[in-house]
Design a protein around this motif. Structure first.
Motif, PDB file in Angstrom:
ATOM      1  N   GLY A 133     -51.170 -44.772  23.914  1.00 32.37           N
ATOM      2  CA  GLY A 133     -51.982 -43.635  23.515  1.00 32.37           C
ATOM      3  C   GLY A 133     -52.539 -42.840  24.680  1.00 32.37           C
ATOM      4  N   ASN A 134     -52.134 -43.171  25.909  1.00 32.76           N
ATOM      5  CA  ASN A 134     -52.611 -42.415  27.058  1.00 32.76           C
ATOM      6  C   ASN A 134     -51.870 -41.101  27.266  1.00 32.76           C
ATOM      7  OD1 ASN A 134     -54.839 -43.858  28.224  1.00 32.76           O
ATOM      8  ND2 ASN A 134     -53.378 -45.514  28.532  1.00 32.76           N
ATOM      9  N   ALA A 135     -50.837 -40.893  26.482  1.00 32.35           N
ATOM     10  CA  ALA A 135     -50.135 -39.612  26.508  1.00 32.35           C
ATOM     11  C   ALA A 135     -49.577 -39.379  25.112  1.00 32.35           C
ATOM     12  CB  ALA A 135     -49.004 -39.639  27.530  1.00 32.35           C
ATOM     13  N   VAL A 136     -49.358 -38.112  24.806  1.00 30.98           N
ATOM     14  CA  VAL A 136     -48.776 -37.746  23.517  1.00 30.98           C
ATOM     15  C   VAL A 136     -47.538 -36.920  23.828  1.00 30.98           C
ATOM     16  CG1 VAL A 136     -49.115 -36.436  21.399  1.00 30.98           C
ATOM     17  CG2 VAL A 136     -51.021 -37.740  22.377  1.00 30.98           C
ATOM     18  N   VAL A 137     -46.412 -37.299  23.247  1.00 37.76           N
ATOM     19  CA  VAL A 137     -45.195 -36.550  23.521  1.00 37.76           C
ATOM     20  C   VAL A 137     -44.770 -35.804  22.254  1.00 37.76           C
ATOM     21  CG1 VAL A 137     -43.656 -38.526  23.032  1.00 37.76           C
ATOM     22  CG2 VAL A 137     -42.857 -36.674  24.497  1.00 37.76           C
ATOM     23  N   THR A 138     -44.325 -34.553  22.462  1.00 36.02           N
ATOM     24  CA  THR A 138     -43.756 -33.780  21.366  1.00 36.02           C
ATOM     25  C   THR A 138     -42.245 -33.926  21.470  1.00 36.02           C
ATOM     26  OG1 THR A 138     -45.576 -32.232  21.496  1.00 36.02           O
ATOM     27  CG2 THR A 138     -43.613 -31.493  20.319  1.00 36.02           C
ATOM     28  N   VAL A 139     -41.627 -34.382  20.395  1.00 36.30           N
ATOM     29  CA  VAL A 139     -40.189 -34.646  20.441  1.00 36.30           C
ATOM     30  C   VAL A 139     -39.461 -33.846  19.362  1.00 36.30           C
ATOM     31  CG1 VAL A 139     -40.251 -36.937  21.494  1.00 36.30           C
ATOM     32  CG2 VAL A 139     -40.555 -36.707  19.019  1.00 36.30           C
ATOM     33  N   GLU A 140     -38.206 -33.559  19.647  1.00 38.21           N
ATOM     34  CA  GLU A 140     -37.398 -32.808  18.696  1.00 38.21           C
ATOM     35  C   GLU A 140     -36.056 -33.512  18.560  1.00 38.21           C
ATOM     36  OE1 GLU A 140     -37.798 -28.314  18.460  1.00 38.21           O
ATOM     37  OE2 GLU A 140     -35.855 -28.640  19.448  1.00 38.21           O
ATOM     38  N   VAL A 141     -35.549 -33.581  17.360  1.00 35.27           N
ATOM     39  CA  VAL A 141     -34.243 -34.189  17.127  1.00 35.27           C
ATOM     40  C   VAL A 141     -33.303 -33.098  16.629  1.00 35.27           C
ATOM     41  CG1 VAL A 141     -32.958 -35.943  15.851  1.00 35.27           C
ATOM     42  CG2 VAL A 141     -35.328 -36.390  16.525  1.00 35.27           C
ATOM     43  N   PRO A 142     -32.307 -32.715  17.433  1.00 37.32           N
ATOM     44  CA  PRO A 142     -31.396 -31.653  16.998  1.00 37.32           C
ATOM     45  C   PRO A 142     -30.496 -32.121  15.860  1.00 37.32           C
ATOM     46  CG  PRO A 142     -30.759 -32.514  19.176  1.00 37.32           C
ATOM     47  CD  PRO A 142     -32.013 -33.218  18.783  1.00 37.32           C
ATOM     48  N   GLU A 143     -30.036 -31.170  15.053  1.00 36.76           N
ATOM     49  CA  GLU A 143     -29.042 -31.498  14.035  1.00 36.76           C
ATOM     50  C   GLU A 143     -27.764 -31.882  14.769  1.00 36.76           C
ATOM     51  OE1 GLU A 143     -28.922 -29.413  10.353  1.00 36.76           O
ATOM     52  OE2 GLU A 143     -30.467 -28.004  11.021  1.00 36.76           O
ATOM     53  N   PRO A 144     -26.898 -32.671  14.192  1.00 32.71           N
ATOM     54  CA  PRO A 144     -26.905 -33.126  12.805  1.00 32.71           C
ATOM     55  C   PRO A 144     -27.535 -34.499  12.621  1.00 32.71           C
ATOM     56  CG  PRO A 144     -24.821 -33.674  13.804  1.00 32.71           C
ATOM     57  CD  PRO A 144     -25.686 -33.105  14.898  1.00 32.71           C
ATOM     58  N   HIS A 145     -28.241 -35.022  13.628  1.00 41.47           N
ATOM     59  CA  HIS A 145     -28.776 -36.379  13.479  1.00 41.47           C
ATOM     60  C   HIS A 145     -29.769 -36.465  12.327  1.00 41.47           C
ATOM     61  CE1 HIS A 145     -26.960 -37.615  17.220  1.00 41.47           C
ATOM     62  NE2 HIS A 145     -27.537 -36.608  17.853  1.00 41.47           N
ATOM     63  N   LYS A 146     -29.674 -37.528  11.580  1.00 44.74           N
ATOM     64  CA  LYS A 146     -30.754 -37.822  10.641  1.00 44.74           C
ATOM     65  C   LYS A 146     -31.965 -38.243  11.459  1.00 44.74           C
ATOM     66  CE  LYS A 146     -28.085 -39.791   6.812  1.00 44.74           C
ATOM     67  NZ  LYS A 146     -27.936 -38.634   5.947  1.00 44.74           N
ATOM     68  N   ILE A 147     -33.141 -38.060  10.890  1.00 39.64           N
ATOM     69  CA  ILE A 147     -34.362 -38.489  11.575  1.00 39.64           C
ATOM     70  C   ILE A 147     -34.954 -39.673  10.811  1.00 39.64           C
ATOM     71  CG2 ILE A 147     -36.709 -37.849  12.242  1.00 39.64           C
ATOM     72  CD1 ILE A 147     -35.715 -34.934  12.445  1.00 39.64           C
ATOM     73  N   VAL A 148     -34.963 -40.819  11.461  1.00 37.29           N
ATOM     74  CA  VAL A 148     -35.652 -41.974  10.893  1.00 37.29           C
ATOM     75  C   VAL A 148     -36.992 -42.045  11.612  1.00 37.29           C
ATOM     76  CG1 VAL A 148     -35.609 -44.485  10.622  1.00 37.29           C
ATOM     77  CG2 VAL A 148     -33.501 -43.158  10.359  1.00 37.29           C
ATOM     78  N   ALA A 149     -38.066 -42.283  10.888  1.00 34.71           N
ATOM     79  CA  ALA A 149     -39.372 -42.288  11.546  1.00 34.71           C
ATOM     80  C   ALA A 149     -40.315 -43.274  10.891  1.00 34.71           C
ATOM     81  CB  ALA A 149     -39.984 -40.889  11.510  1.00 34.71           C
ATOM     82  N   THR A 150     -41.241 -43.788  11.693  1.00 37.79           N
ATOM     83  CA  THR A 150     -42.372 -44.510  11.118  1.00 37.79           C
ATOM     84  C   THR A 150     -43.600 -43.612  11.282  1.00 37.79           C
ATOM     85  OG1 THR A 150     -42.839 -45.699  13.189  1.00 37.79           O
ATOM     86  CG2 THR A 150     -41.445 -46.812  11.591  1.00 37.79           C
ATOM     87  N   VAL A 151     -44.441 -43.630  10.265  1.00 34.88           N
ATOM     88  CA  VAL A 151     -45.597 -42.743  10.207  1.00 34.88           C
ATOM     89  C   VAL A 151     -46.851 -43.526  10.608  1.00 34.88           C
ATOM     90  CG1 VAL A 151     -47.056 -41.379   8.659  1.00 34.88           C
ATOM     91  CG2 VAL A 151     -44.556 -41.312   8.420  1.00 34.88           C
ATOM     92  N   ARG A 152     -47.564 -43.022  11.597  1.00 36.38           N
ATOM     93  CA  ARG A 152     -48.804 -43.660  12.061  1.00 36.38           C
ATOM     94  C   ARG A 152     -49.855 -43.474  10.968  1.00 36.38           C
ATOM     95  NH1 ARG A 152     -53.342 -42.142  15.048  1.00 36.38           N
ATOM     96  NH2 ARG A 152     -54.028 -43.658  16.605  1.00 36.38           N
ATOM     97  N   THR A 153     -50.207 -44.552  10.311  1.00 37.47           N
ATOM     98  CA  THR A 153     -51.042 -44.417   9.107  1.00 37.47           C
ATOM     99  C   THR A 153     -52.443 -43.903   9.427  1.00 37.47           C
ATOM    100  OG1 THR A 153     -51.530 -46.770   9.263  1.00 37.47           O
ATOM    101  CG2 THR A 153     -49.815 -46.126   7.721  1.00 37.47           C
ATOM    102  N   ALA A 154     -52.952 -44.187  10.638  1.00 31.56           N
ATOM    103  CA  ALA A 154     -54.308 -43.749  10.968  1.00 31.56           C
ATOM    104  C   ALA A 154     -54.395 -42.231  11.106  1.00 31.56           C
ATOM    105  CB  ALA A 154     -54.782 -44.423  12.253  1.00 31.56           C
ATOM    106  N   SER A 155     -53.260 -41.546  11.151  1.00 32.84           N
ATOM    107  CA  SER A 155     -53.270 -40.097  11.337  1.00 32.84           C
ATOM    108  C   SER A 155     -53.218 -39.303  10.034  1.00 32.84           C
ATOM    109  CB  SER A 155     -52.087 -39.667  12.210  1.00 32.84           C
ATOM    110  OG  SER A 155     -52.147 -40.284  13.470  1.00 32.84           O
ATOM    111  N   PHE A 156     -53.030 -39.990   8.916  1.00 29.39           N
ATOM    112  CA  PHE A 156     -52.886 -39.272   7.651  1.00 29.39           C
ATOM    113  C   PHE A 156     -53.746 -39.896   6.554  1.00 29.39           C
ATOM    114  CE2 PHE A 156     -49.072 -38.657  10.132  1.00 29.39           C
ATOM    115  CZ  PHE A 156     -48.852 -37.291  10.032  1.00 29.39           C
ATOM    116  N   GLN A 157     -54.265 -39.035   5.679  1.00 33.92           N
ATOM    117  CA  GLN A 157     -55.004 -39.503   4.505  1.00 33.92           C
ATOM    118  C   GLN A 157     -53.994 -39.866   3.421  1.00 33.92           C
ATOM    119  OE1 GLN A 157     -58.374 -39.823   4.202  1.00 33.92           O
ATOM    120  NE2 GLN A 157     -58.411 -39.350   6.394  1.00 33.92           N
ATOM    121  N   PRO A 158     -54.340 -40.798   2.523  1.00 32.88           N
ATOM    122  CA  PRO A 158     -53.411 -41.091   1.423  1.00 32.88           C
ATOM    123  C   PRO A 158     -53.205 -39.858   0.541  1.00 32.88           C
ATOM    124  CG  PRO A 158     -55.253 -42.654   1.460  1.00 32.88           C
ATOM    125  CD  PRO A 158     -55.567 -41.594   2.465  1.00 32.88           C
ATOM    126  N   ALA A 159     -51.996 -39.676   0.026  1.00 27.17           N
ATOM    127  CA  ALA A 159     -51.718 -38.558  -0.885  1.00 27.17           C
ATOM    128  C   ALA A 159     -52.573 -38.710  -2.132  1.00 27.17           C
ATOM    129  CB  ALA A 159     -50.243 -38.563  -1.256  1.00 27.17           C
TER     130      ALA A 159
END
Ligand SMILES: Cc1cc2nc3c(=O)[nH]c(=O)nc-3n(C[C@H](O)[C@H](O)[C@H](O)COP(=O)(O)OP(=O)(O)OC[C@H]3O[C@@H](n4cnc5c(N)ncnc54)[C@H](O)[C@@H]3O)c2cc1C
Ligand SMILES: Nc1ncnc2c1ncn2[C@@H]1O[C@H](COP(=O)(O)O)[C@@H](O)[C@H]1O
Lengths: 316, 250
Positions: A133-159
């Protein structure tokens, strides 16, 4: 290609996890992308029904299989891959369930994974923490790759609730391996609030000195209606169980109130509490790094402060 | 030959507080102390203990990185690895590339067990072991805090969110280790001398048939938002008052 998001539900066999509700909140910020939740379970009808209620969800897929009784990534991943074809994004929560499963899915899809996404900057552009957490990186995934991701739960409220997505029962012809078996789980489980979702947390560190003394933390927690957490040092020393560890390699939490007692504030610990609304620190060392991030700090001996605090807070 | 393959990565030492470069192009790593990823030391320690108990004949440490990561491999050899492999790459490798490279090495080395760290503390990805297990079509056990090897299977205790889970996986398999599995040994001076004579082979990506693919583009690096120091109170009554004024207690 327009975005189309698949979320892998996390559940305990009966109840969908709030971590999945947070994945939905992350996904809805990708404007216009349809959201589908996939429930893999032994018999997932009740869980699918809960998933269908999250606002913003377009469809729920229910995949029942006897081998899905216990979440084994080697068994779940091939089934997910069979269903993932139409989707551009596959999300899971950044919990031990999601961290174990999603990379296995990504590799089978030949896709990269983005771990712990904390913000959405565009359909294919995300922000994630690195270096504890000492740095934050902005990343981009170009097409056609699928994007698999895990979501940091502390950053979002429940729907929110209020949705009523259709549920479709599905099956796959995936070949499921038998080389991994669930044996048992020793859940610490208590009737106290759950550390990961609690609005208040009190954590104890090495300074507590023994498992016996650590009971002070439970008493303080009861007075505040809080969950109990611990530093790594307290867990390593056996004062608290491993599921209570807060930090880079423990749980990342975002309670409204976090009380750190006898915790120095190592970066690996602070990583876990960055998003807490109010941090209170109690430490006898006025120079302890925890005070640099605390909203309210009190220098002194925890063994006199904690009992006094409990007294002043009354019975609850 | 019963062989264990251990993946070790060079990372910025865990005590260093890294800074983002002012132009946002990356993290400042020049002149910063580098070490073995702490989880990988634990993975290596476990491999050595398994060998010392007679459960393995050979421990091979492997790293993927630039030529000067030899230094970290020498540390691994000094800890007790029998030989080391450097897969040379001057460009950073994404976890899927690392997994593909390790998959190739698994073909060459035929280990019965691959031990990795649960995550590298630079990119905090926590992906490589699971990806390797998928590509290899073998079982995985992540977050290991206890490993028991029996006839053809490993019984692994995993630190999961709800507590401790035990799984049984058939070998060969991939296990990624958590902090409480063991405490790595200290390296002694004579071991460093001995390590200089142990075999360290360098492989090129092309020899393994690997071409790196950039699937994830880093657009920008930012410093995290910082919390500001709040108020200090002098006693418990003031603390309760401060909590009350924030509406946190009645
Ligand atoms: C790869 C890696 C991952 C890690 N992950 C985590 C993680 O997830 N979570 C985590 O917490 N740590 C983690 N750590 C460990 C971290 O670096 C620290 O070692 C740990 O957080 C220290 O715990 P502590 O604050 O309880 O102990 P200490 O650092 O020993 O601090 C104890 C504090 O108590 C104070 N104190 C002592 N007596 C009293 C008293 N009577 N009254 C009041 N105050 C008192 C002292 O002044 C001191 O500040 C990790 C480390 C590594 C290398
Ligand atoms: N470049 C590398 N060289 C050797 N091992 C690696 C490398 N990258 C990752 N690993 C292994 O994979 C584990 C998990 O890394 P990561 O998925 O990057 O968090 C590490 O702890 C290492 O054991």
């Amino acid at each position: 290609m327009s975005s189309n998001i698949l979320i892998i539900a996390e559940h305990n066999g009966a109840q969908i996890s709030s971590a999945t509700a947070k994945c939905v909140s992350c996904a809805v910020t990708i404007t216009g992308a349809p959201i589908t939740i996939l429930v893999l379970a032994k018999s997932g009808a009740a869980i699918a029904a809960q998933a269908a209620q999250f606002a913003g969800v377009g469809k729920v897929l229910q995949l029942d299989h006897t081998q899905n009784e216990h979440a084994l990534s080697a068994v779940l991943a091939p089934q997910i891959v069979k269903l993932a074809q139409p989707f551009t994004h596959v999300f899971g929560a950044s919990t031990t369930f999601g961290k174990d499963l999603m990379p296995r899915v990504a590799a089978l899809l030949g896709a990269p994974q983005l771990s712990d996404i904390m913000a959405v900057e565009g359909e294919r552009r995300f922000r994630r923490p690195i270096y504890a957490g000492n740095a934050v990186v902005t990343v981009e995934v170009p097409e056609p790759h699928k994007i698999v991701a895990t979501v940091r739960t502390a950053s979002f409220q429940p729907a929110a609730a209020g949705g009523s997505a259709p549920i479709e029962v599905v099956s796959t012809d995936a070949v499921l391996p038998g080389y991994a078996r669930f044996v048992s789980v020793a859940a610490a489980g208590s009737d106290r609030p759950d550390l990961q979702t609690a609005t208040r947390v009190v954590s104890g560190g090495r300074a507590l000195g023994s498992a016996e003394n650590f009971k002070l933390m439970y008493e303080l927690a009861d007075a505040l209606g809080a969950a109990v957490g611990a530093s790594r040092a307290a867990v390593d020393a056996g004062y608290a169980t491993s599921d209570l560890q807060v930090g880079q390699t423990g749980k990342i939490i975002a309670p409204e109130l976090y009380v750190a007692v006898g915790i120095s504030g190592a970066i690996q610990h602070l990583t876990g509490i960055k998003d807490a609304r109010t941090i209170v620190a109690i430490n006898k060392d006025a120079d302890a790094p925890i005070f640099e991030v605390a909203d309210i700090g009190l220098v002194g001996d925890l063994f006199s402060i904690v009992p006094e605090l409990r007294k002043q807070l009354g019975n609850g | 030959m019963k062989r264990i393959l251990v993946g070790v990565k060079r990372v910025v030492d865990y005590n260093v507080r890294v800074r983002v470069k002012p132009d946002g192009s990356g993290v400042a790593t020049e002149g910063v102390k580098m070490s073995l990823n702490p989880f990988d030391e634990i993975a290596l320690e476990e491999a050595l203990r398994i060998k010392e108990r007679g459960g393995a004949d050979e421990v091979v440490a492997v790293t993927i990185g630039p030529a000067d990561t030899q230094a970290q491999l020498r540390t691994a050899l000094a800890m007790g690895a029998d030989r080391a492999l450097l897969v040379q790459s001057d460009k950073p490798v994404e976890p899927l590339d690392a997994a593909q490279i390790l998959r190739k090495l698994v073909e060459r080395e035929t280990p019965f067990l691959v031990l990795l760290g649960k995550q590298a503390i630079d990119d905090d990805n926590n992906q490589t072991g699971q990806m390797l297990a998928a590509l290899w079509d073998r079982p995985q056990a992540t977050f290991a805090s206890k490993i028991e090897l029996m006839d053809g299977v490993a019984r692994v205790t995993r630190e999961v969110d709800v507590g401790l889970e035990t799984v049984e996986i058939e070998l060969p398999a991939v296990i990624t280790v958590d902090l409480r599995l063991n405490e790595p040994r200290y390296v002694k001076l004579p071991d460093i001398m001995k390590a200089k004579k142990k075999p360290l082979d360098t492989l090129q990506l092309a020899e393994l048939g690997i071409t790196l693919v950039e699937r994830v583009k880093a657009v920008r690096y930012d410093a995290p938002s910082v919390r500001t120091k709040g108020v200090m109170v002098k006693d418990v009554s003031e603390l309760v008052g401060a909590l009350r004024s924030k509406g946190l207690v009645k």
